[in-house]
Design a protein around this motif. Sequence first.
Motif, short mmCIF file in Angstrom:
data_model
loop_
_atom_site.label_atom_id
_atom_site.label_comp_id
_atom_site.label_asym_id
_atom_site.label_seq_id
_atom_site.Cartn_x
_atom_site.Cartn_y
_atom_site.Cartn_z
N ALA A 267 -12.24 34.57 -1.66
CA ALA A 267 -12.60 34.16 -0.29
C ALA A 267 -13.95 34.75 0.11
O ALA A 267 -14.76 34.08 0.75
N LEU B 205 -17.38 32.77 1.09
CA LEU B 205 -18.13 33.00 2.33
C LEU B 205 -19.58 33.36 2.05
O LEU B 205 -20.49 32.90 2.74
N GLN C 7 -11.92 30.42 0.84
CA GLN C 7 -12.37 30.87 2.15
C GLN C 7 -11.87 29.97 3.28
O GLN C 7 -11.40 30.46 4.30
N GLU D 53 -10.38 38.60 3.46
CA GLU D 53 -9.81 37.28 3.77
C GLU D 53 -9.11 36.60 2.59
O GLU D 53 -8.86 35.40 2.65
N MET E 125 -14.18 36.30 10.13
CA MET E 125 -15.15 35.85 9.14
C MET E 125 -16.31 36.82 9.10
O MET E 125 -17.10 36.89 10.04
#
Lengths: 341, 341
Positions: free
Chosen positions: A188, A192, A225, A287, B1
């Motif tokens: 993830a 990102l 992600q 994440e 995020m």
Amino acid sequence: MPDDRPSTDADLETIGGIETIGALGEQAVLARILPRLQPGDSALLGAGDDAAVIAAPDGRFVVTCDMMVHGPDFRLAWSTPFELGWKAAATNLTDVAAMGARPTALVVAIAAPPNLAVAVLEGIADGLREGLASLAPGAGVVGGDLSASSVLTITVTAFGDLEGRSAVTRSGARVGDVLAHAGVRGDAAQGLRLLFAEGVDASGEPDPERAAALRARHPRLIAAQLAPEPPVGAGVAAAEAGATAMLDVSDGLARDARRLAEASGVGLDFDGAALGADVRLALAGAEDHGLLATFPAGAPVPAPFEVIGRVVEDAGELRVDGAPIAADGWDPYSGWDGRAG
Amino acid sequence: MPDDRPSTDADLETIGGIETIGALGEQAVLARILPRLQPGDSALLGAGDDAAVIAAPDGRFVVTCDMMVHGPDFRLAWSTPFELGWKAAATNLTDVAAMGARPTALVVAIAAPPNLAVAVLEGIADGLREGLASLAPGAGVVGGDLSASSVLTITVTAFGDLEGRSAVTRSGARVGDVLAHAGVRGDAAQGLRLLFAEGVDASGEPDPERAAALRARHPRLIAAQLAPEPPVGAGVAAAEAGATAMLDVSDGLARDARRLAEASGVGLDFDGAALGADVRLALAGAEDHGLLATFPAGAPVPAPFEVIGRVVEDAGELRVDGAPIAADGWDPYSGWDGRAG
């Protein structure tokens, strides 16, 4: 709060689409969304009244809550509405699973700009439904709330049933236990990193076309992600196998492992070879929404858990192959630059 | 995020204060807030793990969820943080009560600008605690989430215990039942009208000093809007007295009465004299958070319910002293002008 003043769209973020939720009104929007959702097997009374009624057959229920905010937590230029709904379900289901519980139901509150296309909410509903069907069959959406906001915000509260078992907390790890992880490690975060590096335009703003090109080149990392597939079912499996402690790895393996270590008053020593080629990425990448658990030494570790280390003394310390490491992870306030573009 | 880009305060709404939540970080903010909250009598495992565990002694639980967004739902220029917390608790507790359930616990998700003073979150926590203590003794806050957003947003999910009773839904009213209401009628709307008329500066923006002056002149009406005291305990009393249908009056007596009428397939005839001097205000005024219920004819109607009409034929029709009326109320998308000032 009713407002007597004339309506205007000033200051609202325009996301596009013809049929807006403001034009339709709350009741018509609900009529478009609710048929896309299933209340699930545990709903005794679903949406439509002041509150829902959910079965809690063992006399307790597990509850967790997570907000996703446009800007710090997602960008509509990168995520499809379906992915937003899927991820909102997935992250909350993993928290339920991390207690050793079987997910039963969600309630979903969404605040959205009046000029948002109703198709966005329909897509979110579809993602919630399919995420539940895939990750926690039998669980459903039993209710929620719709509000107005200039910032699209999704709050999911998730419930689970412990089926007579004790909850698996963070604080039960004992020296000598094995440390095991289920799920991907670092994917993830790699996704990102790619989105921020290559999914933006010349000014650094998220760009849908560049993100689409990235998806084609790196489907696994981008999906990790934007629409993660955490090992939700592994939570119950771990509890049944006698896991002594467990948590959801949302802020990075090192940061979350330190939480488990501190809550349990133990140290954790990772096996570097088990963490893969990029140890730092595996430890720092946030994440992934895997499950980190400890099991008694000698007990069988259920699939898909992999042994990645062991519980040692030195309360709160993290080590890799015996060498101390510093924690690393994500803080919601210091990690966001204030942009929502 | 997570976001790799350097942090900036651009685009964030500055609300003031020296110690901001962004400077403190998530863990330190939680350490400031959690001691101000009580988990309550039903919390088997409170905040600090991936999920909380709540008792559900009768094998079911009631759940409801409501979002409050800065702009459409409240203004920091008018409400104190304490009042925000109080109102967030009060509105959700009333939805639990409207099912005939005893409130047991809340989870609270807050998204806030990084430059918000931590004192604002402390005040919200104090208001949640005191609202619970006053309106639903024994209920507590068992968990939640903190996120970043440019718009202060509070999502509360509330739980209740039916204590072995059936849930009181909107659909059980029968022709011949009496119609009864508990709580104030129109006060919250009058308070809001005053705030919009006299609690604003020359440009129409909410003004703290003018709002303070209004409070001094109209303490009851302003409090009814900013920190309502709904009759939460009356929900269980109604269920025990055999209420056939019940709902929370949040969008106005007429609009919510029509929902009950439509769900039950009956008409409702209000007694104009029972609605007070300003019948239109009593019927249209939103956000009073009273309870509207129907009881079998001849059954005792428990205090503080007052009989205000009766259930008649003509499905979905509303009447006052036999004359039909149109519904009137508040829609979150059409009722907001997009401003948050």
